[in-house]
Design an enzyme around this catalytic site. Structure first.
Site, PDB file in Angstrom:
ATOM      1  CG  HIS A 140      -5.559  -2.770  -0.140  1.00 32.13           C
ATOM      2  ND1 HIS A 140      -4.900  -1.951  -0.973  1.00 32.13           N
ATOM      3  CD2 HIS A 140      -4.889  -2.249   0.999  1.00 32.13           C
ATOM      4  CE1 HIS A 140      -3.913  -1.190  -0.626  1.00 32.13           C
ATOM      5  NE2 HIS A 140      -3.798  -1.409   0.729  1.00 32.13           N
TER       6      HIS A 140
ATOM      7  CB  SER B 268      -0.941  -0.121   1.223  1.00 28.96           C
ATOM      8  OG  SER B 268      -1.975   0.939   1.080  1.00 28.96           O
TER       9      SER B 268
ATOM     10  CG  ASP C 111      -6.692  -2.375  -4.078  1.00 27.39           C
ATOM     11  OD1 ASP C 111      -7.406  -1.931  -3.098  1.00 27.39           O
ATOM     12  OD2 ASP C 111      -5.407  -2.291  -3.903  1.00 27.39           O
TER      13      ASP C 111
END
Length: 819
Positions: free
Chosen positions: A782, A675, A748
């Protein structure tokens, strides 16, 4: 964007043939399998989770499912208004379930296994206020059932067939008397789901006429009228009351889309927030029009707290809030008293105002005007109720990262007493969190000692030596806590439940560098410690790994820290330098001293799970985990104004430290992150030559695609255009000369990290002749959940790092300059 259904195998032309796994192998499905012992660790039985009853007499251990398969992730899901649901069950998608329940007395005694239906998929566990029952949901083929477990007999009974509606969170709560449950269930008459029109009715149109409504980037939003129909269909529910011993459901009020339904402590009223039209295609359901009201136990509306008739976006910037009531809730220690907060500065932190927030209170029957409970010179951050004359009120001002705690007498609120005023990011000065207990109505309130003036606090106990959790007592008439107990070497030990009123008996969760986490009963008076659980090491293959906290200075004098892991049995003098992966995540600070504080413990039990980078320890790598990457801005200077300079300086300090220790080889260090850590990784490759390769997972690389802010950046792209451009590694791909592996879930759902970020970054790298590889994981979000995906990610990382870090040749010496 069209995504492939198999992982992309792509590499820049300059590197020759496509990358082939070395140690990892390929399964028949096309997913790579990481080398031993990683598959064995991934497939090991999971450690149960534990819950202790409100009366502190019974432990419930919940067996947990292993990682889901890619087949289960591939099940049809709907992505609506910022959520993801499984239409088959009318519940959340991608859920991890428990599969067994074991009851055991805290004081010791026989374990009792609860008989459950075959292939149980359990969730939403909640104890009754008197601890005699445990309610939970069981997901079956056609929906979600309601079950109740009688703790005395260890017998579970189904109360409601597959009718629960869990699309908007937990659908279960107990009535305060424990004799019934409040549920949200599917409307019995709703009929079949809407079908997608074969022919569109017309174009999708959005229009804005001069209204300024900035919004951050979100995913899984409504996109057209058909999505709106699906949202109405699946999220509409009926509130009902179900007798705990079985019986017919009593319907309460009318059906609606409810984001919250909370019963008052005395059970006479419900606080309800109902979502209504208009909707928006720009942000999740939290911004939709809504009304919050109180209805009596028969379902009649008796008071409207707020009626928001239009879409309202949250304002951008630190300490900016919407006007009108917020944080609407019941007072936990009163029968039926409502509280909420409203901004007194129009929600605008840029305005000068002596009062920022005002707390209002309104008692049943809600016919009198609301009265002021307290004015705050910061934003409201929470309230912990105690009794009629004691509560703790918290406030915070994020612009300066300051926080305050007050002792407030709700019966005489004119004179709140300031208990603490401190830096919100100061871990070393954190006095801890008040310990609460469930009162007779099942609500959490302060735990008092017999003298009626003493409460208890527990916290991390952060210090320059690391975290050593503690238990303190505090006389609320003063401000100096008394230390009752603190974890000590070689253990990291946290308070789970306080068992008596004087803070001498409590349950802890204890672990050490070599001992798996387990639960213990401590008695300070008797000076005894009793073992409650015996959970085994889930990955004995990693017994003996080295783990130490290291500290080192950055060039500007800021002290940094990291956790250094080495493979089992490693000895630097004997084994020499190792290839290393540095795995990090930058964080913003408003205070250099706070940025320098250690945030880990030397006594943690470290075993990897999921797609953890710590699995590289099994392949001969050292891991520098969580090296501090503070981005500091003091006063009017925003942290990101010098993001690149601070980032590179922190990374260089970390590299210099591990090289000086003799653990790492300067020519064989890779960098990685997930991330915002992926964003960091690409920037470090673009702006330094410290690393031989990078691994960037689920990242964002072009900040113009998140123009209304990201992370803690309060400015928009148009307010800080140069900063957005300078921070975007996409703009500097021509400077990335070291290999970069990018991995991204094709589904995601995280704000800002759209899959197109990786797709466009890879395209830019390829177009500039870089060595790069892009892997899209089918159906993954994610974070990566499926067993096949997790194994593949680890195999990709190992193959990449083996090729470009572990087996990398020395860097060529810089050419000599000639006159």
């Amino acid at each position: 964007m069209t995504l492939s259904t198999t992982p992309a195998l792509a590499q820049a032309p300059s590197t020759g043939a496509a990358l082939k796994a070395t140690a990892p192998t390929s399964a028949a499905s096309g997913y790579l399998i990481p080398p031993s012992p990683i598959p064995q660790i991934l497939d090991a039985p999971t450690t149960p989770s534990l819950s202790i009853s409100p009366d502190h007499t019974t432990m419930a251990l919940f067996g947990r499912d292993a990682m889901p398969s890619i087949e289960s992730l591939a099940e049809p899901e709907l992505r609506l208004a910022g959520t993801r649901i499984t239409p088959r069950t009318n519940g959340p998608s991608r859920e991890r379930f428990s599969n067994s329940i074991t009851l055991e007395p805290v004081a010791g005694g026989a374990k009792r296994e609860v008989k459950l239906p075959a292939k149980a998929q359990l969730s939403y566990f909640i104890w009754s206020p008197d601890s005699s029952k445990l309610a939970f949901a069981n997901t079956v083929e056609q929906g979600i059932e309601l079950w109740v477990l009688d703790v005395g007999t260890a017998q579970a009974k189904r109360l409601l067939s597959a009718q629960l509606n869990a699309t908007n969170g937990s659908p279960i709560s107990w009535a305060p008397d424990g004799r019934s449950l409040l549920v949200q269930q599917i409307v019995a008459t709703r009929g079949p789901a809407p079908t997608l029109p074969r022919i569109p009715n017309g174009p999708v149109i959005q229009e804005n006429v001069g209204r300024t409504t900035p919004a951050r980037t979100y995913q899984d939003l409504l996109t057209d009228n058909y999505d709106e129909q699906l949202f109405d269909y699946y999220f509409t529910s009926q509130v009902a009351r179900i007798p705990a011993n079985g019986g017919k459901a009593e319907l309460i009020g009318k059906p609606g889309i409810f984001s919250d339904v909370t019963v008052s402590p005395d059970g006479q009223y419900f606080l309800v927030t109902r979502i209504k039209r208009p909707y928006t295609y720009l942000s999740p359901m939290g911004t939709f029009a809504r009304e919050t009201f109180i209805m009596d136990k028969g379902g009649k509306q008796v008071h409207v707290v707020q009626d928001r008739t239009d879409v309202v976006q949250p304002p951008l910037g630190r300490d900016m809030v919407n006007t009108g009531p917020r944080s609407i809730q019941w007072r936990a220690d009163a029968p039926a008293t409502l509280i909420w907060v409203e901004a007194m500065d129009d929600g605008d932190a840029r305005k000068e105002s002596a009062v920022r927030d005002r707390i209002f209170v309104l008692d049943a029957p809600f016919t009198a005007p609301a009265r002021t409970l307290m004015d705050l010179d910061q934003r409201f951050a929470g309230i912990t109720w105690g009794r009629a004359d004691v509560s703790l009120v918290q406030s915070r001002w994020s612009t300066t990262e300051r926080t305050k705690t007050y002792v407030l007498n709700p019966s005489q609120p004119a004179k709140p007493r300031l208990l603490w005023d401190r830096g919100a990011q100061d871990r070393y000065g954190d006095p801890g969190t008040p310990i609460t207990e469930a009162n007779a109505m099942g609500r959490r309130v302060l735990r008092f000692a017999p003298d009626g003036n003493t409460i208890f606090l527990t916290g991390d106990g952060a210090s320059p030596r690391g975290n050593y959790p503690f238990l303190d007592s505090l006389d609320i008439r003063g401000d100096k806590p008394q230390r009752l107990w603190q974890a000590a070497d070689p253990y990291y030990e946290t308070i789970s439940v306080l068992l008596d009123d004087d803070g001498r008996r409590f349950v802890t969760r204890r672990e050490s560098a070599s001992e798996a986490p387990n639960y213990f009963l401590r008695d300070l008076k008797a000076n005894t410690t009793k073992t409650l659980t015996n959970f085994a090491d889930p990955a004995p293959q990693l017994a003996g790994i080295g783990r130490q906290i290291i500290t080192y200075p950055r060039a500007d004098g800021v002290m940094l820290s990291a956790t250094l892991y080495t493979p089992p049995g490693y000895n630097a003098a004997r084994d020499g330098r190792l290839p290393m992966l540095m795995w990090a995540y930058p964080r913003e600070f408003r205070d250099a001293d706070a940025a320098s504080q250690i945030a880990d413990s030397p006594n943690r039990f470290s075993r990897p799970g999921g797609a953890s980078h710590l699995f590289l320890l099994t392949q001969g790598y050292a891991i520098l985990d969580g090296p501090a990457m503070p981005i500091i801005g003091v006063g009017d200077v925003e942290p990101n104004d010098t993001y690149i300079e601070q980032l590179v300086s922190s990374a260089r300090a970390a590299v210099d430290k591990v090289v000086a220790m003799g653990v790492a080889d300067r020519d064989r260090i890779g960098v990685g992150g997930h991330s915002y850590g992926a964003f960091m990784t690409a920037n470090l490759l673009a702006h330094s030559d410290l690393f031989r390769a990078g691994v960037a997972r689920s990242g964002a690389y072009n900040r113009t695609l998140t123009p209304f802010g990201f992370q803690a950046e309060p400015r928009t792209y148009w307010e800080a255009q140069n900063i957005y451009m300078q921070m975007s590694p996409f703009n500097y791909v021509q400077n990335i000369h070291d290999p970069l592996l990018m991995i991204h879930g094709e589904a995601d759902n995280n704000s800002g990290t759209f899959p197109i970020q990786s797709e466009r970054m890879y395209q830019a790298l390829q177009g500039n002749g870089a060595t790069a590889r892009l892997v899209f994981l089918p159906h993954e979000s994610h974070g990566y959940a499926a067993r096949e995906s997790v194994g593949h990610v680890l195999a990709e990382m190992i193959t990449w790092l083996d090729r470009y870090v572990k087996n990398a040749p020395p860097r060529p010496a810089p050419a000599l300059k000639t006159e």
